[in-house]
Design a protein around this motif. Structure first.
Motif, PDB file in Angstrom:
ATOM      1  N   GLY A 182      19.319  -7.010  -0.891  1.00 32.84           N
ATOM      2  CA  GLY A 182      18.842  -6.493   0.097  1.00 32.84           C
ATOM      3  C   GLY A 182      18.306  -7.286   1.583  1.00 32.84           C
ATOM      4  N   ALA A 183      19.139  -6.372   1.963  1.00 35.37           N
ATOM      5  CA  ALA A 183      19.926  -6.882   3.351  1.00 35.37           C
ATOM      6  C   ALA A 183      20.684  -5.955   4.122  1.00 35.37           C
ATOM      7  CB  ALA A 183      20.114  -8.430   3.713  1.00 35.37           C
ATOM      8  N   TRP A 184      20.131  -6.107   5.382  1.00 32.72           N
ATOM      9  CA  TRP A 184      21.200  -4.699   6.370  1.00 32.72           C
ATOM     10  C   TRP A 184      21.942  -5.037   6.548  1.00 32.72           C
ATOM     11  CZ3 TRP A 184      20.268   0.548   5.529  1.00 32.72           C
ATOM     12  CH2 TRP A 184      19.070   0.493   4.481  1.00 32.72           C
ATOM     13  N   ALA A 185      23.032  -4.442   7.086  1.00 31.02           N
ATOM     14  CA  ALA A 185      24.644  -5.093   7.634  1.00 31.02           C
ATOM     15  C   ALA A 185      24.905  -3.890   8.184  1.00 31.02           C
ATOM     16  CB  ALA A 185      24.901  -5.872   6.821  1.00 31.02           C
ATOM     17  N   PHE A 186      25.477  -3.794   9.425  1.00 33.50           N
ATOM     18  CA  PHE A 186      27.060  -2.532   9.344  1.00 33.50           C
ATOM     19  C   PHE A 186      27.755  -2.253   8.869  1.00 33.50           C
ATOM     20  CE2 PHE A 186      23.757  -3.971  13.639  1.00 33.50           C
ATOM     21  CZ  PHE A 186      22.545  -2.342  13.273  1.00 33.50           C
ATOM     22  N   THR A 187      28.094  -1.440   8.340  1.00 27.63           N
ATOM     23  CA  THR A 187      29.785  -1.248   7.677  1.00 27.63           C
ATOM     24  C   THR A 187      30.499  -0.934   8.478  1.00 27.63           C
ATOM     25  OG1 THR A 187      30.483  -1.290   5.627  1.00 27.63           O
ATOM     26  CG2 THR A 187      28.833   0.231   6.653  1.00 27.63           C
ATOM     27  N   ALA A 188      29.851   0.037   9.482  1.00 26.69           N
ATOM     28  CA  ALA A 188      30.424   0.474  10.560  1.00 26.69           C
ATOM     29  C   ALA A 188      30.458   1.227  11.609  1.00 26.69           C
ATOM     30  CB  ALA A 188      31.160   2.209   9.703  1.00 26.69           C
ATOM     31  N   PHE A 189      31.363   0.975  12.362  1.00 23.28           N
ATOM     32  CA  PHE A 189      30.880   0.552  14.026  1.00 23.28           C
ATOM     33  C   PHE A 189      31.585   1.654  14.718  1.00 23.28           C
ATOM     34  CE2 PHE A 189      31.331  -1.511  18.395  1.00 23.28           C
ATOM     35  CZ  PHE A 189      29.668  -1.075  18.647  1.00 23.28           C
ATOM     36  N   HIS A 190      31.370   2.806  15.940  1.00 26.57           N
ATOM     37  CA  HIS A 190      32.272   3.233  16.458  1.00 26.57           C
ATOM     38  C   HIS A 190      31.364   3.679  17.967  1.00 26.57           C
ATOM     39  CE1 HIS A 190      35.350   6.717  17.211  1.00 26.57           C
ATOM     40  NE2 HIS A 190      34.982   6.874  18.099  1.00 26.57           N
ATOM     41  N   ASN A 191      32.725   2.869  19.487  1.00 29.19           N
ATOM     42  CA  ASN A 191      31.671   2.780  20.271  1.00 29.19           C
ATOM     43  C   ASN A 191      33.068   4.160  21.086  1.00 29.19           C
ATOM     44  OD1 ASN A 191      30.395   1.776  22.569  1.00 29.19           O
ATOM     45  ND2 ASN A 191      32.427   0.585  22.511  1.00 29.19           N
ATOM     46  N   THR A 192      32.466   4.820  21.911  1.00 36.05           N
ATOM     47  CA  THR A 192      32.784   5.821  22.681  1.00 36.05           C
ATOM     48  C   THR A 192      31.610   5.464  24.234  1.00 36.05           C
ATOM     49  OG1 THR A 192      33.086   7.044  21.066  1.00 36.05           O
ATOM     50  CG2 THR A 192      33.133   8.186  22.612  1.00 36.05           C
ATOM     51  N   ARG A 193      32.984   5.565  25.393  1.00 37.24           N
ATOM     52  CA  ARG A 193      33.063   5.866  26.486  1.00 37.24           C
ATOM     53  C   ARG A 193      31.748   7.091  26.735  1.00 37.24           C
ATOM     54  NH1 ARG A 193      32.437   0.462  27.484  1.00 37.24           N
ATOM     55  NH2 ARG A 193      34.819  -0.066  28.475  1.00 37.24           N
ATOM     56  N   ILE A 194      30.680   6.780  27.438  1.00 39.95           N
ATOM     57  CA  ILE A 194      29.972   8.506  27.945  1.00 39.95           C
ATOM     58  C   ILE A 194      30.172   8.551  29.264  1.00 39.95           C
ATOM     59  CG2 ILE A 194      27.597   8.978  28.314  1.00 39.95           C
ATOM     60  CD1 ILE A 194      26.786   7.271  27.299  1.00 39.95           C
ATOM     61  N   GLN A 195      30.989   9.722  29.130  1.00 38.79           N
ATOM     62  CA  GLN A 195      31.918  10.061  30.043  1.00 38.79           C
ATOM     63  C   GLN A 195      31.506  11.688  30.521  1.00 38.79           C
ATOM     64  OE1 GLN A 195      36.452   9.511  29.570  1.00 38.79           O
ATOM     65  NE2 GLN A 195      35.744   7.070  30.067  1.00 38.79           N
TER      66      GLN A 195
END
Length: 157
Positions: free
Chosen positions: A121-134
């Motif tokens: 019943g609860a949301w959680a993030f299981t993957a995160f990917h961060n990329t610089r905008i260049q």
């Protein structure tokens, strides 16, 4: 792909994203990591890969106690796409305003891809990917121009 447009689910994901930002503002690595699943895969802008909630908490607490002390995340969710009733892909854009800055540096803006899962019943993030905008550099712009088909000259026909 199942399309889910339940406003309460969208609101819950937006709230989770905002809670992640609030925990960052508080400098609380453990609360920040609680926004993620135990088995989270977390990829930082430089390609570093953090695996698991405990490692995520420790890495972020070290940053919050050091280089990123007093920093403030700025950004927003740009899109949410449901892959099923309990899986969603979010795209967000933003940056980190360091404690001595009035606003986040433009050259440090990033796009994030987050995968959220709903468990018990609860949301959680299981993957995160961060990329610089260049923006592409001169060489990349030249290569794109050379690789993009354009009108052919009459001599080539």
């Amino acid at each position: 792909m199942v399309q889910v447009h339940e406003p309460t689910e969208v609101a819950a994901l937006q709230q989770l994203f905002q809670r992640m930002f609030e925990c960052w503002r508080l400098g609380d690595g453990h609360a920040y990591a609680d926004c993620f699943t135990q088995d989270v895969d977390y990829v930082v802008f430089d390609g570093s890969h953090i695996q698991g909630r405990k490692a995520n908490a420790e890495a972020h607490q070290a940053l919050f106690d050091g280089l990123l002390r007093g920093s403030v995340p700025e950004g927003e969710v740009k899109s949410i796409r449901f892959l099923g009733p309990d899986v969603a892909v979010l795209h967000a854009e933003g940056g980190i305003r360091l404690r001595w800055q009035r606003k986040a540096a433009r050259n440090r803006r990033s796009i994030q891809t987050l995968i959220a899962v709903k468990r018990e019943g609860a949301w959680a993030f299981t993957a995160f990917h961060n990329t610089r905008i260049q923006p592409p550099n001169a060489f990349a712009r030249l290569m794109m121009r050379l690789m993009t088909p354009g009108p052919r000259s009459s001599a080539a026909r």
